[in-house]
Motif scaffolding. Structure first.
Motif, PDB file in Angstrom:
ATOM      1  N   SER A  56       4.906  -1.732   3.305  1.00 38.37           N
ATOM      2  CA  SER A  56       5.155  -0.356   2.893  1.00 38.37           C
ATOM      3  C   SER A  56       6.353   0.179   3.658  1.00 38.37           C
ATOM      4  O   SER A  56       6.746  -0.390   4.688  1.00 38.37           O
ATOM      5  N   GLN A 104      -0.253   7.435   5.774  1.00 37.81           N
ATOM      6  CA  GLN A 104      -0.278   8.647   6.587  1.00 37.81           C
ATOM      7  C   GLN A 104      -0.783   8.294   7.978  1.00 37.81           C
ATOM      8  O   GLN A 104      -1.664   7.450   8.136  1.00 37.81           O
ATOM      9  N   ASN A 124     -11.823  -4.077   2.005  1.00 36.22           N
ATOM     10  CA  ASN A 124     -11.059  -3.052   1.286  1.00 36.22           C
ATOM     11  C   ASN A 124     -11.040  -1.752   2.081  1.00 36.22           C
ATOM     12  O   ASN A 124     -11.334  -0.687   1.546  1.00 36.22           O
ATOM     13  N   THR A 154      -9.375   1.432   4.027  1.00 35.40           N
ATOM     14  CA  THR A 154      -8.193   2.242   3.762  1.00 35.40           C
ATOM     15  C   THR A 154      -7.791   3.059   4.978  1.00 35.40           C
ATOM     16  O   THR A 154      -7.039   4.028   4.852  1.00 35.40           O
ATOM     17  N   HIS A 208      -3.947   5.987   7.642  1.00 36.19           N
ATOM     18  CA  HIS A 208      -4.587   5.950   6.331  1.00 36.19           C
ATOM     19  C   HIS A 208      -3.603   5.390   5.308  1.00 36.19           C
ATOM     20  O   HIS A 208      -2.385   5.551   5.448  1.00 36.19           O
ATOM     21  N   TRP A 209      -4.140   4.747   4.272  1.00 38.12           N
ATOM     22  CA  TRP A 209      -3.301   4.279   3.166  1.00 38.12           C
ATOM     23  C   TRP A 209      -4.139   4.228   1.895  1.00 38.12           C
ATOM     24  O   TRP A 209      -5.375   4.201   1.951  1.00 38.12           O
ATOM     25  N   ASP A 210      -3.461   4.213   0.757  1.00 39.94           N
ATOM     26  CA  ASP A 210      -4.146   4.071  -0.518  1.00 39.94           C
ATOM     27  C   ASP A 210      -4.295   2.588  -0.830  1.00 39.94           C
ATOM     28  O   ASP A 210      -3.359   1.801  -0.602  1.00 39.94           O
ATOM     29  N   PRO A 211      -5.452   2.178  -1.346  1.00 37.25           N
ATOM     30  CA  PRO A 211      -5.625   0.759  -1.659  1.00 37.25           C
ATOM     31  C   PRO A 211      -4.714   0.347  -2.814  1.00 37.25           C
ATOM     32  O   PRO A 211      -4.405   1.137  -3.699  1.00 37.25           O
ATOM     33  N   TYR A 246      -6.161  -5.732   5.135  1.00 34.19           N
ATOM     34  CA  TYR A 246      -4.842  -5.129   5.304  1.00 34.19           C
ATOM     35  C   TYR A 246      -4.375  -5.369   6.735  1.00 34.19           C
ATOM     36  O   TYR A 246      -5.179  -5.380   7.678  1.00 34.19           O
ATOM     37  N   PRO A 301       0.831  -1.201   0.000  1.00 39.38           N
ATOM     38  CA  PRO A 301       0.000   0.000   0.000  1.00 39.38           C
ATOM     39  C   PRO A 301       0.866   1.252   0.000  1.00 39.38           C
ATOM     40  O   PRO A 301       1.943   1.290   0.614  1.00 39.38           O
ATOM     41  N   GLY A 302       0.396   2.283  -0.673  1.00 40.97           N
ATOM     42  CA  GLY A 302       1.146   3.525  -0.759  1.00 40.97           C
ATOM     43  C   GLY A 302       0.496   4.651   0.007  1.00 40.97           C
ATOM     44  O   GLY A 302      -0.614   4.533   0.535  1.00 40.97           O
ATOM     45  N   ASN A 303       1.207   5.766   0.077  1.00 47.32           N
ATOM     46  CA  ASN A 303       0.708   7.000   0.697  1.00 47.32           C
ATOM     47  C   ASN A 303       0.212   6.741   2.113  1.00 47.32           C
ATOM     48  O   ASN A 303      -0.890   7.118   2.504  1.00 47.32           O
TER      49      ASN A 303
END
Length: 1088
Positions: A825, A738, A794, A796, A750-753, A766, A734-736
């Motif tokens: 990540s 926070q 799913n 996030t 928080h994360w991007d799916p 996750y 997962p990216g971004n």
């Protein structure tokens, strides 16, 4: 506020004061179409103030005079419940002569010698705060004068000849008259110029209180109470006026208009005085709301003319007077919508001939559509008296006939369009009983049969139910229900009664009844009952590919009628020697049509059953081999799940032996990749239940089907199922990522799916790995213990609870599928802010001297931040366990000891010690210590005592005191022998101050007293422990000391339950004394 809700939750269980939330609340709901508002909601915390301390003089009353004992309870919220009891916690008896008024005072119409007592105690129970408070005991002494003078009635309350009373419509009206006099007066009530309302009038308190429930304006008028005895009468007139808060006559209703239409909103309310009507638009007074040229306000009506779509809004009508208000929301929705018909197309309606038929045509549109009905494809508009057209679009045919069957068309049209819908009507023949059951007389142990032959519409499926005496038939094998009859075997006396045949279809129901009378049978010799003999002479006829008829001859039933026959079969081809259940038939039947399966070598046998038991099986019938055929069904539970990233495992449940329908059972397994224009790939396998497809792409969907076949051909085309090839580990992280730190112990991540294509399997969720790197206050590292939180689906984001304040953390996030976890990540670093520290690790007090003590302490185990200071509070404790003034000292954070000077000698001190960070104070630790006694002062005091003792005046004074004590002991001894007092009474006399005692919520027992006048900061016996529980107070007046502790309870009427026993050993307790009895926890539960 609750998520996805308009509910506001106020919770002060974990701190806070109820008073902080006192006020008026209102909810507003708003969207682009307008705003609606709720009624005002008033929140007030309950209160139970202490009783005002007062000095009560004894009441000395002449026999026959009247007396009023005033209660005057403290004003609480809500008002307390008042009751009078004695020292034994027993309710004081009340009668026509002695009774409690509505204001809580105790009224004596005339006093008698038995009224003399010293323990008239008024109690006030505050239900919301679960406390009971008591007034000081009142003493009454009645002295006799001979003769006792009789007196005519006079009114004790109300005073004067007239008074007024105002009550609100719908409330309960309570009027009270209490009179003095000897003999005791009797009270009577009348209404001047009218009658007391029937069914709503009640008399209470020995007719001294008139109660009228659900009062209305018609109950206004003059009510007279008349007090009478043999010497005369007295009366009082109460003028009652019934006012009314506003109530609806016509509340505004939602309005749907189309552009250009006219309409009105009407808001009519009544009340006394007449309410004032005001309008709001979207929660704003209409006078300052945005102008709308199509709107005109005329008092209680808003008139709309030639509205436009922008005229949509929510209007509020407020009707108010001095006693209350009403608020209603009405949505004016301006719509331009072509007609829509909501009734499903081609809906089928079925009715019985000569009954009404209702055909629905639910519709919607703006302007309101016009509805027309047609019959048939090219029929004309329906009209005339044989049809009824309802406003909701429904067509009613009051008396439907067979020729009413057909297709009916509903047409809805307005200026924006037209739509139509067809429905079907079928008119069925009624169900009739053409041969009804008849009255029967039968001898005991005989057999009787009732007939019930019916005629019904061929398209309806009837069900026949038999009842005995309007109840279900007994659960008895003697009752045999056939297609057209009911047979009762071996009739007994309890079978006597009425038997009803009920025939039901989905559209109608008919019934018929007959009576059965059972008479005695002639004497018969003893009967031997046994199981029936087995049936014999089995014969197979009418052999077909899928059926055969079996017949047999019953054996001897052995004096117990055969109730049923059980048919079993053997498959000599697949399972020789194993018999299976096939079916069973009633005992009156000797033939049966049996359904057969292909490719089975059948043999049959029959077993007879009666009340005694089952017969031996009959001899097997001849064998019958059915012809082979294609399979009738395919395997069930077909699945496709990969076990490796490059395969697809197809499984199914195989057919059982006789399901094969023939020799050579095999399976055709077919598959193809879904959403790809591929041909089916097929393979035929032997009679197994699994096939593995290799070389598949990773985790792609496949269409799968499995078809059975034998030497004669294939089963029907199977249905397709969706499966997936094997999963592999996810490819990307997962990216971004926070992190948002919410407080010192909670953070949100928080994360991007990840793209679904990179999951390469079923997305299960996750996982967040997080661990503490170091504490920012100690700068020391420790063993890293990683924690894992899994978030399903799913999602996030997620919450990370249980973090340590003032610490540095790292985390990473990984995606999870059925195969496992993907890559992590990059580690994300975040820090938690400071929190409040834990309590100091220890507090020691050493080196006591005459006026000083030395304090040593250890720093908190968990500082949770940078310590700014320590707070020391201390106060002296005297010999009566009362605490003196509280002194507070702030100490720098780098200190670890302190010498306290200028203290009092030989004095106990209590210390409260805690640490502080910039966030606030942490938990405190307490300790007690005593300074050393001054021996020189003690000797000087003793010397002065010796000097005083040698004085003559002092010796004389001591002798006088001793003489007075001796006289008091003699008087007490005499009164005790006369039975005037008992231990509890003496205890109460010795402690006359009233006390407070909270009730436990569960059993209503008294828990503690506290002095109502001594408002000291902290008192031994009234200190509150940290868990906010209330312990028994160290007071000689504690009610617990008089009985079995918490076993003493109050009834609902306030009387005390239980008996006295020996006084318990008192225990010191702690708690904060307050001007209000209830604890903050109790106050939380008493919102009104």
């Amino acid at each position: 506020m609750k998520p996805n809700s308009g509910t506001l939750v106020i919770n002060i269980m974990n701190g806070g004061k109820a008073e902080a939330y006192e006020g008026v609340y209102q909810c507003t709901a708003r969207n682009e179409r307008g705003a609606a508002i709720s009624n005002n909601i008033v929140i007030r915390p309950s209160r139970s103030p202490l009783w005002t301390k007062e000095k009560l003089e004894p009441n000395q009353v002449r026999e026959g005079d009247s007396l009023v004992l005033h209660c005057r309870p403290p004003v609480g919220l809500p008002p307390p419940i008042i009751f009078w009891m004695d020292n034994a916690f027993q309710r004081l008896p009340q009668s026509e002569r002695v009774s409690q008024g509505l204001n809580g005072d105790l009224y004596f119409s005339n006093v008698q010698p038995e009224d003399t007592r010293e323990d008239y105690i008024c109690y006030a129970r505050f239900n919301h705060t679960q406390t009971i408070q008591q007034k000081q005991p009142i003493s009454v002494k009645v002295f006799s004068t001979k003769p006792v003078t009789e007196r005519q009635p006079i009114l004790l309350t109300p005073t004067g000849s007239t008074s007024t009373k105002v009550e609100l419509r719908g409330n309960v009206l309570l009027l009270e008259c209490i009179a003095a006099g000897l003999p005791t007066p009797v009270i009577r009530w009348i209404k001047e110029g009218g009658e007391l309302p029937a069914n709503r009038t009640f008399f209470e308190n020995f007719k001294k209180t008139l109660k009228i429930v659900d009062v209305s304006e018609a109950d206004s008028g003059n009510y007279k109470c008349i007090a009478r005895n043999i010497l005369g009468s007295a009366h009082h007139v109460i003028s009652v006026t019934v006012k009314a808060a506003p109530y609806w006559i016509t509340a505004p209703r939602n309005l749907v208009l189309s552009p250009g239409e006219d309409g009105t909103l009407i808001c009519r309310a009544n009340g006394n005085p007449k309410p004032n009507i005001s309008w709001l638009a979207n929660g704003v007074p209409i006078a300052i709301a945005p102008e709308d040229p199509s709107r005109k306000v005329d008092g209680d009506t808003i008139i709309f003319s030639h509205v436009q779509e922008r005229s949509s809004a929510v209007y509020q009508c407020n009707a108010s007077n001095e006693y209350g208000y009403l608020l209603a929301n009405a949505f004016v929705n301006v719509l331009a919508e072509p007609p829509r018909i909501l009734t499903p197309a081609n809906k089928l309606y079925q009715v019985i001939a000569d009954s009404p038929a209702l055909l629905d045509c639910a519709y919607f549109g703006s302007p309101k559509p016009e509805i027309e009905w047609f019959k048939g494809v090219k029929g004309s508009i329906l009209s005339g008296s044989e049809y009824v057209f309802h406003d909701n679009g429904t067509l009613e045919i009051p008396v439907a006939q067979k020729d009413s069957t057909g297709t009916y068309t509903c047409v809805a049209r307005n200026e924006l369009g037209k739509i139509q819908n067809e429905v079907q009507l079928e008119v069925k023949d009624p169900t009739m009983i053409i041969k009804q059951p008849e009255y029967k007389v039968i001898q005991r142990y005989g057999q009787v049969s009732f007939e019930c032959i019916i005629k019904h519409d061929s398209t309806l499926l009837p069900t026949v139910i038999w009842l005995k005496d309007n109840d279900e038939l007994p659960d008895d094998e003697r009752f045999l229900v056939g297609k057209d009859n009911l047979t009762i075997m071996n009739v007994t006396d309890k079978d006597d009664g009425t038997y009803t045949c009920i025939v039901n279809t989905t559209l109608d129901s008919v019934s018929a009844s007959a009576v059965l009378t059972v008479v005695a049978a002639p004497p018969t010799p003893a009967i031997i009952y046994a199981r029936p003999n087995p049936p014999f002479d089995l014969e197979l006829t009418g052999q077909l590919e899928r059926s055969v008829e079996l017949s047999w001859i019953p054996g001897d039933e052995n004096n117990s009628p055969i109730t049923n026959f059980v048919i079993e079969y053997e498959d000599g081809l697949h399972e020789p020697g194993v018999w299976h259940y096939q079916t069973e038939v009633p005992g009156t039947q000797t033939t049966v049509q049996l359904k057969l399966s292909p490719y089975v070598n059948y043999s049959f046998r029959v077993i007879a059953v009666n009340e005694i038991g089952r017969s031996q099986p009959s001899e097997p019938s001849e064998q019958y081999l059915t012809k082979s055929a294609n399979p009738d069904e395919n395997p069930s539970n077909v699945q496709g799940i990969g076990s490796e990233p490059d395969n697809l495992v197809i499984t199914w449940e195989s057919l059982k032996g006789f399901q094969s329908n023939g020799p050579g059972l095999q399976y055709k397994v077919s598959w193809r990749q879904k959403d790809v224009d591929d041909e089916w790939t097929s393979v035929i396998v032997a009679n197994v239940s699994k096939y593995i497809v290799s070389g598949t792409p990773t985790f792609v969907p496949y269409e799968i089907k499995v078809q059975a076949l034998n030497d004669l051909g294939y089963a029907p085309e199977p249905s397709e199922v969706i499966g997936h090839s094997g999963e592999d580990l996810p490819m990307v992280a997962p990216g971004n990522v926070q992190v948002h730190v919410i407080n010192s112990t909670l953070a949100k991540v928080h994360w991007d799916p990840v793209p679904l294509k990179t999951v390469r399997g079923h997305l299960q969720g996750y996982k967040v790995y997080y661990w503490k790197v170091q504490s920012l206050s100690r700068r020391s590292r420790r063993h890293v213990e990683k924690k894992i939180l899994t978030f399903r689906g799913n999602k996030t984001f997620g919450m990370l609870p249980g973090l340590e304040p003032y610490s540095s953390y790292k985390l990473n996030v990984r995606v999870v599928n059925g195969k496992g976890e993907g890559p992590a990540s990059p580690d994300k670093v975040f820090k938690t802010p400071e929190g409040v520290p834990s309590s100091p690790s220890f507090l020691k007090i050493t080196n006591p001297t005459l006026d000083s003590l030395t304090l040593e302490w250890g720093s908190p185990t968990h500082p949770n931040g940078v310590l700014t200071s320590y707070i020391l509070k201390f106060q002296p404790i005297n010999n009566t366990h009362e605490l003196g003034p509280l002194v507070e000292i702030r100490i720098p954070a780098n200190e670890s000891s302190l010498i306290l000077k200028n203290l009092n000698y030989s004095t106990r001190y209590k210390f409260y010690f805690n640490a502080q960070t910039s966030v606030g104070s942490g938990s405190q630790i307490t300790e007690e210590a005593v300074t050393i006694m001054d021996e020189g002062a003690g000797k000087a005091m003793a010397s002065r005592q010796v000097d005083i003792a040698t004085q003559g005046w002092f010796i004389g004074l001591m002798c006088a005191v001793a003489l007075l004590i001796l006289i008091l002991l003699i008087v007490c001894f005499i009164r005790r022998n006369k039975g005037g007092k008992y231990p509890v009474k003496e205890k109460e006399d010795a402690h006359a101050d009233p006390e407070i005692q909270p009730m436990k919520e569960d059993d209503g027992t008294f828990g503690e007293y506290s002095d109502a006048e001594d408002h000291k900061p902290l008192k031994k016996g009234s200190r509150t422990p940290s868990d906010r529980t209330v312990k028994k107070e160290d007071s000689d007046d504690s009610l617990v000391d008089y009985g079995e502790g918490v076993n003493g309870q109050f009834n609902e009427d306030g009387s005390f339950i239980g008996q006295y026993s020996g006084k318990k050993e008192k225990e010191p307790a702690e708690g904060n004394e307050s001007s209000e009895a209830p604890s903050p926890v109790n106050a939380m539960n008493s919102f009104v």
